[in-house]
Design a protein around this motif. Structure first.
Motif, PDB file in Angstrom:
ATOM      1  N   LEU A 145       7.763  11.362  -6.600  1.00 33.75           N
ATOM      2  CA  LEU A 145       6.410  11.752  -7.000  1.00 33.75           C
ATOM      3  C   LEU A 145       5.682  10.567  -7.615  1.00 33.75           C
ATOM      4  N   ALA A 146       6.400   9.759  -8.404  1.00 34.01           N
ATOM      5  CA  ALA A 146       5.791   8.556  -8.969  1.00 34.01           C
ATOM      6  C   ALA A 146       5.320   7.623  -7.854  1.00 34.01           C
ATOM      7  N   THR A 147       6.146   7.472  -6.820  1.00 35.53           N
ATOM      8  CA  THR A 147       5.768   6.632  -5.679  1.00 35.53           C
ATOM      9  C   THR A 147       4.550   7.202  -4.962  1.00 35.53           C
ATOM     10  N   ALA A 148       4.527   8.514  -4.812  1.00 35.20           N
ATOM     11  CA  ALA A 148       3.384   9.157  -4.148  1.00 35.20           C
ATOM     12  C   ALA A 148       2.100   8.949  -4.952  1.00 35.20           C
ATOM     13  N   TYR A 149       2.208   9.045  -6.274  1.00 29.40           N
ATOM     14  CA  TYR A 149       1.048   8.782  -7.126  1.00 29.40           C
ATOM     15  C   TYR A 149       0.556   7.338  -6.921  1.00 29.40           C
ATOM     16  N   CYS A 150       1.498   6.399  -6.833  1.00 25.33           N
ATOM     17  CA  CYS A 150       1.122   4.988  -6.626  1.00 25.33           C
ATOM     18  C   CYS A 150       0.424   4.796  -5.279  1.00 25.33           C
ATOM     19  N   ASN A 151       0.934   5.456  -4.257  1.00 20.18           N
ATOM     20  CA  ASN A 151       0.320   5.328  -2.928  1.00 20.18           C
ATOM     21  C   ASN A 151      -1.096   5.907  -2.913  1.00 20.18           C
ATOM     22  N   LYS A 157       4.851   8.271   5.975  1.00 15.96           N
ATOM     23  CA  LYS A 157       3.908   7.371   6.636  1.00 15.96           C
ATOM     24  C   LYS A 157       2.776   8.125   7.323  1.00 15.96           C
ATOM     25  N   SER A 158       3.069   9.347   7.756  1.00 18.95           N
ATOM     26  CA  SER A 158       2.053  10.098   8.498  1.00 18.95           C
ATOM     27  C   SER A 158       1.324  11.132   7.643  1.00 18.95           C
ATOM     28  N   THR A 159       1.968  11.571   6.567  1.00 21.63           N
ATOM     29  CA  THR A 159       1.353  12.582   5.708  1.00 21.63           C
ATOM     30  C   THR A 159       0.324  11.938   4.794  1.00 21.63           C
ATOM     31  N   PRO A 160      -0.874  12.499   4.670  1.00 24.23           N
ATOM     32  CA  PRO A 160      -1.858  11.970   3.715  1.00 24.23           C
ATOM     33  C   PRO A 160      -1.273  11.902   2.314  1.00 24.23           C
ATOM     34  N   ALA A 161      -1.631  10.864   1.581  1.00 25.15           N
ATOM     35  CA  ALA A 161      -1.068  10.653   0.245  1.00 25.15           C
ATOM     36  C   ALA A 161      -1.323  11.846  -0.665  1.00 25.15           C
ATOM     37  N   GLN A 162      -2.517  12.429  -0.572  1.00 25.04           N
ATOM     38  CA  GLN A 162      -2.847  13.578  -1.422  1.00 25.04           C
ATOM     39  C   GLN A 162      -1.922  14.755  -1.124  1.00 25.04           C
ATOM     40  N   LYS A 163      -1.633  14.968   0.149  1.00 23.49           N
ATOM     41  CA  LYS A 163      -0.751  16.066   0.544  1.00 23.49           C
ATOM     42  C   LYS A 163       0.663  15.818   0.046  1.00 23.49           C
ATOM     43  N   ALA A 164       1.120  14.557   0.123  1.00 23.76           N
ATOM     44  CA  ALA A 164       2.460  14.228  -0.370  1.00 23.76           C
ATOM     45  C   ALA A 164       2.565  14.495  -1.862  1.00 23.76           C
ATOM     46  N   ASP A 216       0.829  -1.205   0.000  1.00 23.29           N
ATOM     47  CA  ASP A 216       0.000   0.000   0.000  1.00 23.29           C
ATOM     48  C   ASP A 216       0.860   1.251   0.000  1.00 23.29           C
ATOM     49  N   VAL A 217       1.983   1.218   0.757  1.00 19.49           N
ATOM     50  CA  VAL A 217       2.850   2.391   0.841  1.00 19.49           C
ATOM     51  C   VAL A 217       4.219   2.000   0.338  1.00 19.49           C
ATOM     52  N   LEU A 218       4.647   2.611  -0.745  1.00 13.81           N
ATOM     53  CA  LEU A 218       5.965   2.331  -1.293  1.00 13.81           C
ATOM     54  C   LEU A 218       6.975   3.263  -0.652  1.00 13.81           C
ATOM     55  N   ALA A 248      -2.974   6.185  -5.539  1.00 14.36           N
ATOM     56  CA  ALA A 248      -3.772   5.281  -6.379  1.00 14.36           C
ATOM     57  C   ALA A 248      -4.254   4.073  -5.591  1.00 14.36           C
ATOM     58  N   ALA A 249      -3.403   3.558  -4.693  1.00 15.93           N
ATOM     59  CA  ALA A 249      -3.798   2.408  -3.867  1.00 15.93           C
ATOM     60  C   ALA A 249      -4.985   2.763  -2.978  1.00 15.93           C
ATOM     61  N   GLU A 250      -5.009   3.991  -2.472  1.00 19.92           N
ATOM     62  CA  GLU A 250      -6.149   4.437  -1.662  1.00 19.92           C
ATOM     63  C   GLU A 250      -7.423   4.506  -2.518  1.00 19.92           C
ATOM     64  N   LYS A 251      -7.278   5.001  -3.730  1.00 19.32           N
ATOM     65  CA  LYS A 251      -8.438   5.069  -4.623  1.00 19.32           C
ATOM     66  C   LYS A 251      -8.968   3.678  -4.933  1.00 19.32           C
TER      67      LYS A 251
END
Length: 487
Positions: free
Chosen positions: A218-224, A190-197, A3-5, A226-229
């Protein structure tokens, strides 16, 4: 994909070269010669607006303390003067100089953050002053070198943004700000919301567009994100985010596989909403990314089948058959597609037969039976073709070929009484012909087959009786002696 890369390590900030301590500019103010009669308490006695008088008095008191070198004591008075007369450039200049010099003192004492605050206020009063700006830039760089525990990354970003805004053409400051923004996103992954990252890293990349580490993060943040979506079945948003991730990191295999799954899931939603063509397009793209995925293959096979049998889409039978063939190529065990394809092949065969294209019709019906051996339409129509061909062979005198075709017709359509009758008559005729040639044994065999199919047919029974008599006569002693004399 987890879920979190994990993001790439923090970017090492390239610090701007510090000026030596001696490069600080101590700015000496040009004091104005203000001659006002003072009361015993030092308050100006004049017939002016109260605010103007108060501003002048505050300025005089501040100037007095500044002249004595007591900058800390001068600042409150000078700030009061500027507050009361904000348009007075003289007051602002003096306050800016005082703030600069107080910042110099604090910097020498190692109080970098306090010095930065004073210089920020000074620069706000005189943003065009290069000496003030230089001093502010130097103290900002010193503040950036402080440990994060003492001066947080977010506070560093705020301070650096102020400095960068004053020097918009300074690329080094932009890159420093990009690195800090990246590090803040990585530090709180780990603590910052994915959208904020994502938002932070998009901003960082806009400041340093060629930075590969920021791109990967940024690619990793997009993946994280996306996993939430995906967890919320928001597959359209998931697909969009994963596409962005792969634009930044095209070789990221985890993102590629995730996009393939997201496309497949989104395709299912498209199909449920009735958009079959959209479903097919998404599944084809998914298979391009993951060619051996069995679930996607089956889903695409099902989508082709649904498109072929849809009554809402106008297309020819051959087009429907083509889609069903694609379905079976992807999933050969798809019984529904096989049955549907057999159905359309039978319909197309009927059209060909009506157009006297018998061989094409025969080929189609035989293919239909391979797909669906129990298809009644295929069996009946192919039986009818063999039946008609058999009758033509019989009329031409090819009785053995007539029998072969009628046997095939009967095997396909065993309930067809007409085929059974014609086969019985063909057996009868062929038996009689064999009897005429003296093959009484085969004659009897075919006549008996005919009688079995049509037990009530008098002609067949009469032929059987006649065959028996001829056989008996042939086997009599007189006949055998006659045959011997001939030999």
């Amino acid at each position: 994909m987890e879920d979190v890369l994990r993001m790439v390590e923090r970017i090492q900030i390239r610090k701007m070269r510090h000026r030596r301590r001696s490069s600080w500019r101590l700015i000496v103010p040009l004091f104005l010669a203000i001659l006002f009669p003072l009361s015993e308490r030092g308050v100006c006695i004049a017939q002016e607006a109260p605010s103007t008088v108060q501003a002048e008095n505050s300025y005089i008191l501040g100037n007095r303390e500044f002249a004595r070198g007591n900058v800390a004591a001068a600042l409150p008075h000078l700030e009061k003067a500027v507050e009361l007369a904000p348009d007075n450039d003289g007051y602002k200049n003096t306050l800016a100089v005082a703030l600069n010099n107080e910042a110099l003192r604090l910097a020498k004492e190692g109080k970098t953050l306090d010095a930065a605050k004073y210089l920020e206020r000074a620069v706000a009063l005189k943003p065009e002053d290069k000496d003030l700006l230089g001093n502010f830039s130097q103290v900002v760089q010193q503040a950036l070198s402080l440990p994060d525990e003492r001066f947080s990354i977010s506070d560093k970003i705020v301070l650096l943004k102020k400095n960068a805004s004053l020097q918009p053409d300074n690329e080094q400051l932009q890159k420093q700000l990009a690195a800090l923004t990246n590090n803040l996103a990585v530090h709180g992954a780990k603590s910052t919301p994915a959208q904020k990252a994502v938002e932070s890293l998009v901003q960082a990349l806009s400041l340093d567009p060629t930075n590969q580490k920021i791109k990967k993060n940024l690619a990793t943040a997009y993946c994280n994100l996306a996993a939430e979506k995906s967890k919320n079945a928001a597959y359209e948003s998931e697909v969009e985010l994963l596409r962005k991730a792969l634009e930044l990191a095209p070789q990221e295999s985890a993102a590629t596989q995730a996009l393939a799954r997201a496309l497949s899931n989104l395709a299912v939603q498209k199909g449920e909403s009735g958009d079959i063509q959209g479903q097919i397009d998404l599944l084809k793209e998914s298979l391009q990314l993951s060619p051996n995925d069995p679930v996607t293959k089956k889903n695409l096979a099902a989508a082709y089948h649904n498109l072929a049998v849809s009554d809402r889409i106008q297309m020819s039978m051959s087009q429907r058959a083509a889609y069903l063939e694609k379905s079976l190529e992807l999933d050969p065990k798809n019984k529904a597609a096989a049955k549907s394809l057999a159905h359309y092949m039978v319909a197309e065969a009927v059209v060909e037969a009506k157009g006297s294209h018998i061989q094409k019709a025969t080929n189609l019906l035989e293919k239909a039976l391979k797909l669906d051996p129990d298809n009644k339409g295929a069996r009946a129509n192919l039986g009818a073709i063999f039946h008609n061909l058999a009758l033509k062979k019989g009329e031409a005198g090819a009785l053995d070929e007539e029998i072969r075709l009628l046997q095939r017709a009967a095997a396909l359509d065993s309930s067809n009484e007409q085929i059974k009758n014609d086969l019985a008559l063909a057996y009868n005729d062929y038996g009689v012909e064999l009897g005429k040639k003296g093959d009484f044994k085969q004659e009897m065999a075919y006549l008996l087959k005919a009688a079995k199919l049509l037990p009530g047919n008098k002609i067949i029974h009469e032929n059987i009786e006649m065959a028996k008599k001829r056989k008996t006569a042939k086997e009599s002693p007189q006949n055998r002696d006659a045959e011997k004399k001939k030999n």
